[in-house]
Design a protein around this motif. Structure first.
Motif, PDB file in Angstrom:
ATOM      1  N   MET A 129     -29.367  40.148  -0.849  1.00  8.98           N
ATOM      2  CA  MET A 129     -27.873  40.424  -1.372  1.00  8.98           C
ATOM      3  C   MET A 129     -27.758  41.360  -1.921  1.00  8.98           C
ATOM      4  O   MET A 129     -26.659  41.882  -2.333  1.00  8.98           O
ATOM      5  CB  MET A 129     -27.552  39.200  -2.139  1.00  8.98           C
ATOM      6  CG  MET A 129     -25.941  39.264  -2.418  1.00  8.98           C
ATOM      7  SD  MET A 129     -25.242  37.545  -3.038  1.00  8.98           S
ATOM      8  CE  MET A 129     -24.472  37.000  -1.637  1.00  8.98           C
ATOM      9  N   CYS A 130     -28.553  42.144  -2.202  1.00 11.54           N
ATOM     10  CA  CYS A 130     -28.523  43.367  -2.967  1.00 11.54           C
ATOM     11  C   CYS A 130     -28.025  44.727  -2.126  1.00 11.54           C
ATOM     12  O   CYS A 130     -28.758  45.355  -1.163  1.00 11.54           O
ATOM     13  CB  CYS A 130     -29.891  43.955  -3.579  1.00 11.54           C
ATOM     14  SG  CYS A 130     -30.057  45.676  -4.238  1.00 11.54           S
ATOM     15  N   HIS A 176     -41.698  42.389  -0.619  1.00 11.86           N
ATOM     16  CA  HIS A 176     -41.812  41.233  -1.613  1.00 11.86           C
ATOM     17  C   HIS A 176     -40.537  40.815  -1.387  1.00 11.86           C
ATOM     18  O   HIS A 176     -39.617  41.412  -2.010  1.00 11.86           O
ATOM     19  CB  HIS A 176     -42.089  41.729  -2.791  1.00 11.86           C
ATOM     20  CG  HIS A 176     -43.572  42.335  -3.138  1.00 11.86           C
ATOM     21  ND1 HIS A 176     -44.678  41.713  -3.509  1.00 11.86           N
ATOM     22  CD2 HIS A 176     -43.946  43.507  -2.627  1.00 11.86           C
ATOM     23  CE1 HIS A 176     -45.861  42.383  -3.557  1.00 11.86           C
ATOM     24  NE2 HIS A 176     -45.380  43.598  -2.958  1.00 11.86           N
ATOM     25  N   PRO A 177     -39.904  39.842  -0.706  1.00 16.90           N
ATOM     26  CA  PRO A 177     -38.924  39.487  -0.783  1.00 16.90           C
ATOM     27  C   PRO A 177     -38.408  38.511  -2.038  1.00 16.90           C
ATOM     28  O   PRO A 177     -39.245  37.355  -2.390  1.00 16.90           O
ATOM     29  CB  PRO A 177     -38.481  38.378   0.352  1.00 16.90           C
ATOM     30  CG  PRO A 177     -39.844  38.461   1.180  1.00 16.90           C
ATOM     31  CD  PRO A 177     -40.947  39.111   0.411  1.00 16.90           C
ATOM     32  N   ILE A 178     -37.271  38.948  -3.000  1.00 20.73           N
ATOM     33  CA  ILE A 178     -37.472  38.334  -4.125  1.00 20.73           C
ATOM     34  C   ILE A 178     -35.801  37.853  -4.434  1.00 20.73           C
ATOM     35  O   ILE A 178     -35.013  38.482  -3.475  1.00 20.73           O
ATOM     36  CB  ILE A 178     -37.897  38.973  -5.455  1.00 20.73           C
ATOM     37  CG1 ILE A 178     -36.929  40.502  -5.617  1.00 20.73           C
ATOM     38  CG2 ILE A 178     -39.166  39.402  -5.240  1.00 20.73           C
ATOM     39  CD1 ILE A 178     -37.399  41.225  -6.855  1.00 20.73           C
ATOM     40  N   ALA A 179     -35.657  37.100  -5.235  1.00 19.37           N
ATOM     41  CA  ALA A 179     -34.304  36.481  -5.602  1.00 19.37           C
ATOM     42  C   ALA A 179     -33.776  36.718  -6.749  1.00 19.37           C
ATOM     43  O   ALA A 179     -33.819  35.589  -7.840  1.00 19.37           O
ATOM     44  CB  ALA A 179     -34.332  35.009  -5.275  1.00 19.37           C
ATOM     45  N   ILE A 180     -33.231  37.746  -7.367  1.00 21.71           N
ATOM     46  CA  ILE A 180     -32.897  37.988  -8.526  1.00 21.71           C
ATOM     47  C   ILE A 180     -31.166  38.035  -8.689  1.00 21.71           C
ATOM     48  O   ILE A 180     -30.779  38.022  -9.652  1.00 21.71           O
ATOM     49  CB  ILE A 180     -33.217  39.398  -9.199  1.00 21.71           C
ATOM     50  CG1 ILE A 180     -32.827  40.596  -8.415  1.00 21.71           C
ATOM     51  CG2 ILE A 180     -34.859  39.431  -9.180  1.00 21.71           C
ATOM     52  CD1 ILE A 180     -32.974  41.985  -8.972  1.00 21.71           C
ATOM     53  N   LEU A 181     -30.524  37.756  -7.322  1.00 24.93           N
ATOM     54  CA  LEU A 181     -29.069  37.915  -7.459  1.00 24.93           C
ATOM     55  C   LEU A 181     -28.486  36.285  -6.940  1.00 24.93           C
ATOM     56  O   LEU A 181     -27.601  36.521  -6.695  1.00 24.93           O
ATOM     57  CB  LEU A 181     -28.667  38.821  -6.673  1.00 24.93           C
ATOM     58  CG  LEU A 181     -28.936  40.350  -6.738  1.00 24.93           C
ATOM     59  CD1 LEU A 181     -28.447  41.347  -5.917  1.00 24.93           C
ATOM     60  CD2 LEU A 181     -28.224  40.767  -8.215  1.00 24.93           C
ATOM     61  N   ASP A 182     -29.567  35.397  -7.352  1.00 21.15           N
ATOM     62  CA  ASP A 182     -28.853  34.070  -7.290  1.00 21.15           C
ATOM     63  C   ASP A 182     -27.459  33.931  -7.782  1.00 21.15           C
ATOM     64  O   ASP A 182     -26.706  33.080  -7.230  1.00 21.15           O
ATOM     65  CB  ASP A 182     -30.008  33.167  -7.427  1.00 21.15           C
ATOM     66  CG  ASP A 182     -31.182  32.688  -6.257  1.00 21.15           C
ATOM     67  OD1 ASP A 182     -30.434  32.977  -5.126  1.00 21.15           O
ATOM     68  OD2 ASP A 182     -31.770  31.943  -6.537  1.00 21.15           O
ATOM     69  N   GLU A 205     -21.922  41.115  -2.385  1.00 21.62           N
ATOM     70  CA  GLU A 205     -22.482  40.588  -3.581  1.00 21.62           C
ATOM     71  C   GLU A 205     -21.333  39.787  -3.977  1.00 21.62           C
ATOM     72  O   GLU A 205     -20.198  40.429  -4.151  1.00 21.62           O
ATOM     73  CB  GLU A 205     -22.997  41.767  -4.265  1.00 21.62           C
ATOM     74  CG  GLU A 205     -23.619  41.138  -5.821  1.00 21.62           C
ATOM     75  CD  GLU A 205     -24.281  42.232  -6.540  1.00 21.62           C
ATOM     76  OE1 GLU A 205     -24.215  42.226  -7.845  1.00 21.62           O
ATOM     77  OE2 GLU A 205     -24.400  43.449  -6.127  1.00 21.62           O
ATOM     78  N   GLY A 206     -21.439  38.629  -4.578  1.00 21.21           N
ATOM     79  CA  GLY A 206     -20.331  37.829  -5.194  1.00 21.21           C
ATOM     80  C   GLY A 206     -19.597  37.121  -4.164  1.00 21.21           C
ATOM     81  O   GLY A 206     -18.762  36.013  -4.701  1.00 21.21           O
ATOM     82  N   VAL A 254     -37.449  44.661 -12.569  1.00 26.21           N
ATOM     83  CA  VAL A 254     -36.444  44.116 -13.192  1.00 26.21           C
ATOM     84  C   VAL A 254     -35.044  44.517 -12.239  1.00 26.21           C
ATOM     85  O   VAL A 254     -33.964  44.180 -12.555  1.00 26.21           O
ATOM     86  CB  VAL A 254     -36.126  44.992 -14.618  1.00 26.21           C
ATOM     87  CG1 VAL A 254     -37.071  44.474 -15.496  1.00 26.21           C
ATOM     88  CG2 VAL A 254     -35.917  46.291 -14.633  1.00 26.21           C
ATOM     89  N   GLY A 255     -35.403  45.130 -11.298  1.00 22.80           N
ATOM     90  CA  GLY A 255     -34.142  45.471 -10.397  1.00 22.80           C
ATOM     91  C   GLY A 255     -34.742  45.717  -8.792  1.00 22.80           C
ATOM     92  O   GLY A 255     -35.767  45.567  -8.745  1.00 22.80           O
TER      93      GLY A 255
END
Length: 237
Positions: free
Chosen positions: A89-90, A118-124, A163-164, A212-213
């Motif tokens: 979503m970034c 590395h698929p990560i999810a920091i924008l859930d 996003e959003g 962190v981002g």
């Protein structure tokens, strides 16, 4: 009014005041008991949910073929390792893929690098409660299980929701999978959230590593401040 009558009236008032005080104490006591009970129950429920989440993460199914302690999918076999941490979503990740994705694939084709995605999810928290980042990461893991990681990775960024927004629902994720040649097995994995727990685990691990981002890009463990095509090519050498 006689003296005796006055005394009896005073005594009656005292008794009534004592009874009223007892009633107030009783109400206060039971209110306190009720509040404590409510907090205890709420705490137990919260602990149970948290424990359940931790247990789900601990027992998360790990997609076959992962590398780097089960946190990434490798593309290429070159001597230089490039780690890419992305959230589907970034918008900056989308921009990175548009600008530098082709460069990474050229470096892979030249056998200069091994790219670990590395698929990560920091924008859930940016998808109105739908946990799109987690679900998208879980979906790309399901695609990887069938050898379609890069194809689906590209499809997700080509169809990136804002996003959003609510993100893409499972039906849309499955539909996009069909365009990448994925079928019923993939659809079942997406509907079941087969790798959602894994996505959470990978995100937790990335946080422990100081990510962190997104996008975060490292070349042989060194973070690139600005992962442009030129910076990537220069860092790889």
């Amino acid at each position: 009014m006689s003296k005796g009558t006055k005394e009896r009236a005073a005594a009656k008032r005292i008794v009534e005041q004592q009874k009223a005080a007892e009633r107030r104490r009783a109400v206060t006591l039971w209110t306190t008991v009720a509040v404590v009970a409510f907090l205890l129950i709420a705490g137990l429920i919260g602990w149970g949910v948290l424990a359940g989440q931790k247990n789900d993460t601990a027992n998360a199914a790990v997609p076959p073929g992962t590398v780097d302690s089960g946190t990434a999918f490798a593309v290429g076999d070159g001597p230089v390792t490039v780690d890419v941490y992305e959230d589907f979503m970034c918008p900056i990740c989308h921009q990175f893929e548009q600008q530098s994705g082709a460069t990474l694939q050229q470096l892979v084709a030249a056998k200069k690098v091994t790219v670990r995605y590395h698929p990560i999810a920091i924008l859930d928290d940016k998808s109105n409660g739908t946990r799109y980042s987690t679900r998208a990461a879980g979906a790309v893991a399901a695609a990887a299980e069938e050898g379609k990681f890069l194809q689906y990775h590209q499809v997700l960024f080509d169809n990136q929701p804002a996003e959003g927004s609510n993100g893409l629902d499972s039906a849309k994720l499955i539909e996009l999978g069909q365009t990448a040649g994925l079928g019923d097995k993939f659809a079942a994995a997406v509907n079941d959230g087969k790798y959602d727990g894994w996505a959470t685990k990978v995100t937790d691990e990335s946080s422990k590593r100081g990510v962190v981002g997104t996008p975060t890009v490292l070349v042989n463990g060194e973070k690139l401040p600005s992962p442009t095509p030129d910076a990537l090519t220069s860092a790889v050498g």
